[in-house]
Structure formats: structure tokens, C-alpha cells
Design a protein around this motif. Structure first.
Motif, PDB file in Angstrom:
ATOM      1  N   ILE A 101       0.842  -1.206   0.000  1.00 54.24           N
ATOM      2  CA  ILE A 101       0.000   0.000   0.000  1.00 54.24           C
ATOM      3  C   ILE A 101       0.871   1.247   0.000  1.00 54.24           C
ATOM      4  O   ILE A 101       0.597   2.200  -0.740  1.00 54.24           O
ATOM      5  N   GLU A 102       1.921   1.231   0.814  1.00 53.63           N
ATOM      6  CA  GLU A 102       2.819   2.389   0.844  1.00 53.63           C
ATOM      7  C   GLU A 102       3.465   2.621  -0.515  1.00 53.63           C
ATOM      8  O   GLU A 102       3.553   3.756  -0.991  1.00 53.63           O
ATOM      9  N   LEU A 104       2.285   1.695  -3.445  1.00 52.96           N
ATOM     10  CA  LEU A 104       1.248   2.183  -4.361  1.00 52.96           C
ATOM     11  C   LEU A 104       0.941   3.657  -4.122  1.00 52.96           C
ATOM     12  O   LEU A 104       0.727   4.416  -5.072  1.00 52.96           O
ATOM     13  N   GLU A 105       0.928   4.065  -2.863  1.00 51.06           N
ATOM     14  CA  GLU A 105       0.668   5.473  -2.554  1.00 51.06           C
ATOM     15  C   GLU A 105       1.792   6.367  -3.082  1.00 51.06           C
ATOM     16  O   GLU A 105       1.539   7.436  -3.627  1.00 51.06           O
ATOM     17  N   GLN A 108       1.375   6.506  -6.794  1.00 53.81           N
ATOM     18  CA  GLN A 108       0.242   7.375  -7.134  1.00 53.81           C
ATOM     19  C   GLN A 108       0.639   8.850  -7.017  1.00 53.81           C
ATOM     20  O   GLN A 108       0.306   9.662  -7.885  1.00 53.81           O
ATOM     21  N   ARG A 109       1.358   9.183  -5.938  1.00 53.84           N
ATOM     22  CA  ARG A 109       1.789  10.582  -5.772  1.00 53.84           C
ATOM     23  C   ARG A 109       2.696  11.012  -6.933  1.00 53.84           C
ATOM     24  O   ARG A 109       2.592  12.122  -7.443  1.00 53.84           O
TER      25      ARG A 109
END
Length: 174
Positions: A101-102, A104-105, A108-109
């Protein structure tokens, strides 16, 4: 009349404590009997008083209930290592999911143009490639959507246009 709420702490007065013990013991044993009868449950209760007296109730044979309980405890303790391994496996999976998740975040950023100042040239090229692939996919989807819409409109317009031509030609012929 409503009784006041009793604070759960040790009763200091020995006489009051003994009276409360007797009343609550009787109530507890009564509830055990009721539970056994109403729910057809096997219920066993053992109470040791402060003076060492034993009070008990069992809806079946107390010795069998104790043996059954002992067997259950042994089974639970035998299953404990397996449960610990399973729990550890779940913890590892959860930690892996948190890391994913980290990542992917962060990705995404980057795709949104945030945090690019810390990126290397290779990372910037990768972000650019991802954006170009996404843009191609978006344009292809948009093209398919527009073609579908044009086909739907053609199906609606052509029959009504043909009717108009038919009406026009029949009115000129008369």
C-alpha cells in the motif's frame, strides 16, 4: 425502588462480605440450574469460599465434566503452536500488504506529479512511461466509446432520415 449501582471492589466488612457471598453464591447456582434446564446446556460450577469450603453444581456428573474440561484444555494447548504459526503468518501478510500500500501510494503521488524532486532520472523515465501508457489506454477507451455512440446515433438517425426522404418523395410525386 431502584437499587444503587454497587462498586466492584472487595467488601471490607467481613460480616457483610460473608452475607454477600452467601446470597450471590445462591443466585449463581440458581442461574446455573436455570441455564441448564432452559437451554439444555451442560453446566458445572465450582465455588471455593474464602474459608476453603467447596460449593458445586453440575447438571451432569461433575467428574465427567472436569475430565471433559481437562481434555478440552489439552486440545487447545496442543493447537496453540499451530494457532501461533497461523497468527504469525497473518501478521507477515498484513505487513506485506502495508508495504504494498505504501509503495502504491508513493507511485500514485508520483503519477500525480507530487514528490518528483527526490526521484532519479530513471524513476522519472519510468513515471513518464507509465503516464504515456495510461494516456494511450485512455485515448483508446475514449475512441471505442465515441465509436459506440456514433453507431447508436446512426441507428437512430438513419431510419428517421429515410422516413423523411420517403415522405418528401411521396409528397412531390403527387
Amino acid at each position: 425502588m431502584v437499587r444503587g449501582k454497587i462498586q466492584m471492589k472487595r467488601i471490607e466488612n467481613a460480616t457483610s462480605r460473608q452475607v454477600t457471598f452467601s446470597k450471590r453464591r445462591s443466585g449463581l447456582l440458581k442461574k446455573a440450574r436455570e441455564l441448564s434446564v432452559l437451554c439444555d446446556a451442560e453446566v458445572s460450577v465450582i465455588i471455593f469460599s474464602q474459608k476453603g469450603r467447596v460449593y458445586e453444581y453440575s447438571s451432569s456428573d461433575m467428574q465427567k465434566a472436569i475430565e471433559r474440561y481437562s481434555k478440552y484444555i489439552k486440545e487447545v494447548q496442543n493447537d496453540k503452536p499451530e494457532m501461533e504459526r497461523y497468527t504469525q503468518q497473518l501478521r507477515l501478510e498484513a505487513a506485506n500488504m502495508v508495504r504494498k500500500i505504501e509503495l502504491l501510494e508513493v507511485s500514485q503521488r508520483k503519477l500525480l506529479g507530487q514528490g518528483l524532486g527526490l526521484c532519479s532520472v530513471d524513476e522519472l523515465h519510468e513515471v513518464e512511461s507509465q503516464l504515456e501508457r495510461s494516456l494511450r489506454n485512455i485515448r483508446a477507451r475514449k475512441e471505442r466509446f465515441l465509436q459506440e455512440e456514433n453507431a447508436k446515433l446512426s441507428e437512430k438517425v438513419i431510419p428517421s432520415f429515410q422516413n423523411s426522404i420517403h415522405i418528401f418523395t411521396t409528397s412531390h410525386e403527387s
